[in-house]
Design a protein around this motif. Sequence first.
Motif, PDB file in Angstrom:
ATOM      1  N   ASN A 136       0.778  -1.300  -0.083  1.00 40.38           N
ATOM      2  CA  ASN A 136      -0.113   0.037   0.139  1.00 40.38           C
ATOM      3  C   ASN A 136       0.991   1.365   0.125  1.00 40.38           C
ATOM      4  N   TRP A 143      -3.920   4.853   8.550  1.00 48.11           N
ATOM      5  CA  TRP A 143      -4.347   6.371   8.597  1.00 48.11           C
ATOM      6  C   TRP A 143      -3.627   6.760   9.938  1.00 48.11           C
ATOM      7  N   PRO A 144      -3.020   7.946   9.964  1.00 53.98           N
ATOM      8  CA  PRO A 144      -3.078   8.635   8.876  1.00 53.98           C
ATOM      9  C   PRO A 144      -1.933   8.428   7.737  1.00 53.98           C
ATOM     10  N   ARG A 145      -2.426   8.512   6.571  1.00 49.67           N
ATOM     11  CA  ARG A 145      -1.367   8.462   5.430  1.00 49.67           C
ATOM     12  C   ARG A 145      -0.519   9.594   5.680  1.00 49.67           C
ATOM     13  N   TYR A 173       7.628  11.980  -4.547  1.00 45.58           N
ATOM     14  CA  TYR A 173       7.186  11.731  -3.272  1.00 45.58           C
ATOM     15  C   TYR A 173       6.719  10.314  -2.992  1.00 45.58           C
ATOM     16  N   GLN A 218       9.596  12.841   2.747  1.00 50.28           N
ATOM     17  CA  GLN A 218      10.070  14.109   2.313  1.00 50.28           C
ATOM     18  C   GLN A 218      10.417  14.490   0.948  1.00 50.28           C
ATOM     19  N   TYR A 229      -0.410   4.413   2.616  1.00 48.12           N
ATOM     20  CA  TYR A 229      -1.785   4.307   2.596  1.00 48.12           C
ATOM     21  C   TYR A 229      -2.391   3.151   3.191  1.00 48.12           C
ATOM     22  N   ASN A 230      -1.465   2.424   3.693  1.00 52.57           N
ATOM     23  CA  ASN A 230      -1.852   1.082   4.700  1.00 52.57           C
ATOM     24  C   ASN A 230      -2.421   1.392   5.720  1.00 52.57           C
ATOM     25  N   GLN A 272       4.070   7.707  -0.614  1.00 47.49           N
ATOM     26  CA  GLN A 272       3.175   7.893   0.604  1.00 47.49           C
ATOM     27  C   GLN A 272       2.591   6.360   0.837  1.00 47.49           C
ATOM     28  N   PHE A 318       3.289  11.042   3.941  1.00 47.93           N
ATOM     29  CA  PHE A 318       4.239  11.127   2.701  1.00 47.93           C
ATOM     30  C   PHE A 318       5.663  11.069   3.336  1.00 47.93           C
TER      31      PHE A 318
END
Lengths: 107, 125
Positions: free
Chosen positions: A32, A94-96, A87, A100, A91-92, A89, A98
Amino acid sequence: EIVVTQSPATLSVSPGERATLSCRASQDVSTNLAWYQQTPGQAPRLLISGASTRATGIPARFSGSGSGTEFTLTITSLQSEDFAVYYCQQYNKWPRSFGQGTKLEIK
Amino acid sequence: EVQLVESGGGLVQPGGSLRLSCAASGFTLLNYWMSWVRQAPGKGLEWVANIKQDSSDIYYVDSVKGRFTISRDNTENSVYLQMNSLRAEDTAVYYCVRDFHVRSRDKYYYYMDVWGKGTTVTVSS
């Protein structure tokens, strides 16, 4: 919160060469993970989701790999329009979060 | 064409308020979670808030809780971000983003597949 770390911060590569960007998550995110490209003055654009699936319209020279905590974005035969900030990120969970960013610049 | 267009940014004094709007077109807003993501000058991306399709679930980054409110009007194809008690550190480009969901083993995962061009918020006296 899952911390996402990208390396290097800046990568200098010549046009036509290959670039390899790394992304590490502080805990297992499975596959993810997404990659985004941002050129100066523009909004980010989705390149890859699911760690390795290119978004619609993204050229085949962009490829993603990895799972768990270690991920790689590879860009072959660099074109002028590829020099940008990238970038990743997760998404596995939350909060998703990023990374740097890695700035890919012309050598 | 799938499109998100933000508006409402500007210069505001510390402690002031702004309301950002996001107009969605080319897709059915009702089918998607939506997010706001911001980018401070010269910095990276920071998720700010998101809202479920029917507004029944809403989440915020800790730094804006109690000050920002995300909302949506599916009949108007719009998403909003009401920003109160603004601080200098809220200065950023604010992007409206569509959350695309994928299902895996009875769980949903959401990545950001469509981004607007952004609207600039500057908090300064």
